[in-house]
Write an enzyme that holds these catalytic residues in place. Structure first.
Site, PDB file in Angstrom:
ATOM      1  N   HIS A 193       0.815  -1.227   0.000  1.00 55.32           N
ATOM      2  CA  HIS A 193       0.000   0.000   0.000  1.00 55.32           C
ATOM      3  C   HIS A 193       0.843   1.268   0.000  1.00 55.32           C
ATOM      4  CE1 HIS A 193       0.733  -0.605   4.364  1.00 55.32           C
ATOM      5  NE2 HIS A 193       0.680   0.711   4.426  1.00 55.32           N
ATOM      6  N   HIS A 249       3.921   8.841  13.445  1.00 56.03           N
ATOM      7  CA  HIS A 249       2.951   7.767  13.691  1.00 56.03           C
ATOM      8  C   HIS A 249       3.656   6.473  14.083  1.00 56.03           C
ATOM      9  CE1 HIS A 249       4.072   6.743   9.589  1.00 56.03           C
ATOM     10  NE2 HIS A 249       3.174   5.783   9.445  1.00 56.03           N
TER      11      HIS A 249
HETATM   12  O1  LIG Z   1       0.010  -2.907   8.659  1.00 60.68           O
HETATM   13  C1  LIG Z   1       0.739  -2.139   8.066  1.00 60.68           C
HETATM   14  O2  LIG Z   1       1.387  -2.512   7.087  1.00 60.68           O
HETATM   15  C2  LIG Z   1       0.823  -0.682   8.516  1.00 60.68           C
HETATM   16  C3  LIG Z   1      -0.344   0.102   7.969  1.00 60.68           C
HETATM   17  C4  LIG Z   1      -0.259   1.582   8.275  1.00 60.68           C
HETATM   18  C5  LIG Z   1      -1.158   2.193   9.164  1.00 60.68           C
HETATM   19  C6  LIG Z   1      -1.067   3.557   9.439  1.00 60.68           C
HETATM   20  C7  LIG Z   1      -0.099   4.356   8.836  1.00 60.68           C
HETATM   21  C8  LIG Z   1       0.814   3.772   7.957  1.00 60.68           C
HETATM   22  O3  LIG Z   1       1.821   4.495   7.374  1.00 60.68           O
HETATM   23  C9  LIG Z   1       0.709   2.385   7.654  1.00 60.68           C
HETATM   24  O4  LIG Z   1       1.572   1.867   6.761  1.00 60.68           O
HETATM   25 FE   LIG Z   2       3.258   3.139   6.317  1.00 61.97          FE
END
Ligand SMILES: O=C(O)CCc1cccc(O)c1O
Ligand SMILES: [Fe+2]
Length: 314
Positions: free
Chosen positions: A115, A179
């Protein structure tokens, strides 16, 4: 030729968790502005600079930097699965030029991305294969990391390589700001978790679903009023100021320990932003055109979106 930059936080929770207040509306509006900025710039190449979250890169061979001369997205968190439209010639050019500029980086003929790459491509261009792309991976999750200044120098080498292409190149940085989503660490991990971090390719659908549910539940808990994750809006705003004012070398003195302590484990994703802005700066003085920021605990992100381009009349 001018260069342009769009940077955006990513969060897969954007799909599944409704933040309180008008955060969703504000983020949508900021993305609409970034889309308009990108459309206006009319890029004929998009260099996506993004991290990975143990979906494509693992500790069996973890590169600090890697350029994909071909790349495929895993389709995590409901993002699209399948190949990116990698401009192979441009990607190879970038590999050659960055190496020639004294910056070591890996290349992959089969880069696997998640993602981190897919979400901004979908939000900005509608699909992961809608634009000719060069995917540039920066390790922002799997410790240890090199010094932050190394990513600034990677960005400089990248910028010079892109200028030599003489094309309209948009750099798209993905991640940050402060974060700390619940990602496992190798240090102290039980054997089955360690195995997944070392070589966790091709998880079963159940394994993937379990992992995504854990992160989603963390967001849902915040949305239902539980205490939020640690974000650091002051740190985030200071970082945005640094970019806006072109003081990129100011980040050279940041230690990785300090970044983690101030802004969380995943704050290292701002390396992608720094690389993009360092690349942009090689084309001459730049101007930040748009800057959005909002701490959104439900999405586990100090959420930022910026746009910037080479000044037309320096
Ligand atoms: O389970 C994962 O791969 C982390 C997902 C994810 C959640 C919040 C902010 C992020 O930047 C992020 O990558
Ligand atoms: Fe991330």
């Amino acid at each position: 030729m001018p260069l342009a930059v769009v940077t955006a936080s990513h969060s897969p929770l954007m799909r599944t968790v409704e933040p309180r207040g008008d955060a969703r509306t504000a983020v949508d509006a900021a993305f609409a502005q970034a889309r308009a900025f990108a459309a206006d710039f009319r890029p004929d190449l998009v260099v996506v600079v993004a991290p990975d979250h143990y979906n494509g890169m693992f500790y069996d061979l973890m590169p600090p930097f890697c350029v994909g001369t071909a790349a495929e997205a895993v389709g995590d968190y409901g993002t699209a699965r399948g190949p990116l439209a990698v401009d192979r010639e441009a990607a190879r050019h970038v590999v050659r030029e960055v190496l020639a500029a004294d910056i070591d980086l890996a290349m992959s003929e089969r880069m696997v991305v998640d993602h981190g790459f897919a979400q901004p491509l979908e939000l900005l261009f509608g699909a992961i294969d809608a634009v000719p792309a060069v995917p540039v991976f920066i390790n922002c999750v799997a410790v240890p990391f090199g010094p932050v200044r190394r990513t600034r120098r990677l960005g400089e080498a990248l910028g010079r390589a892109l200028l030599a292409l003489d094309r309209r190149v948009l750099l798209l940085g993905s991640g940050g700001l402060s974060h700390d989503p619940p990602l496992p660490t190798l240090e102290g991990a039980p054997p089955e978790v360690a195995a997944r971090l070392i070589a966790g390719r091709h998880p079963t659908p159940e394994e993937r679903a379990g992992r995504e549910a854990r992160v989603r539940d963390a967001g849902l808990a915040v949305a239902s009023g539980e205490p939020g994750p640690r974000l650091n809006p002051d740190w985030d705003r200071a970082f945005l100021d640094l970019l806006a004012e072109g003081r990129l070398t100011a980040a050279d003195t940041w230690t990785n320990t300090w970044i983690t302590a101030e802004a969380g484990n995943s704050a290292h994703e701002v390396r992608t932003w720094l690389a993009c802005y360092a690349a942009l700066a090689t084309a001459g003085p730049y101007a930040m055109r748009g800057s959005f920021y909002r701490p959104i605990p439900e999405w586990i992100a100090g959420f930022g979106i910026t746009t910037a381009e080479t000044r037309r009349n320096p």
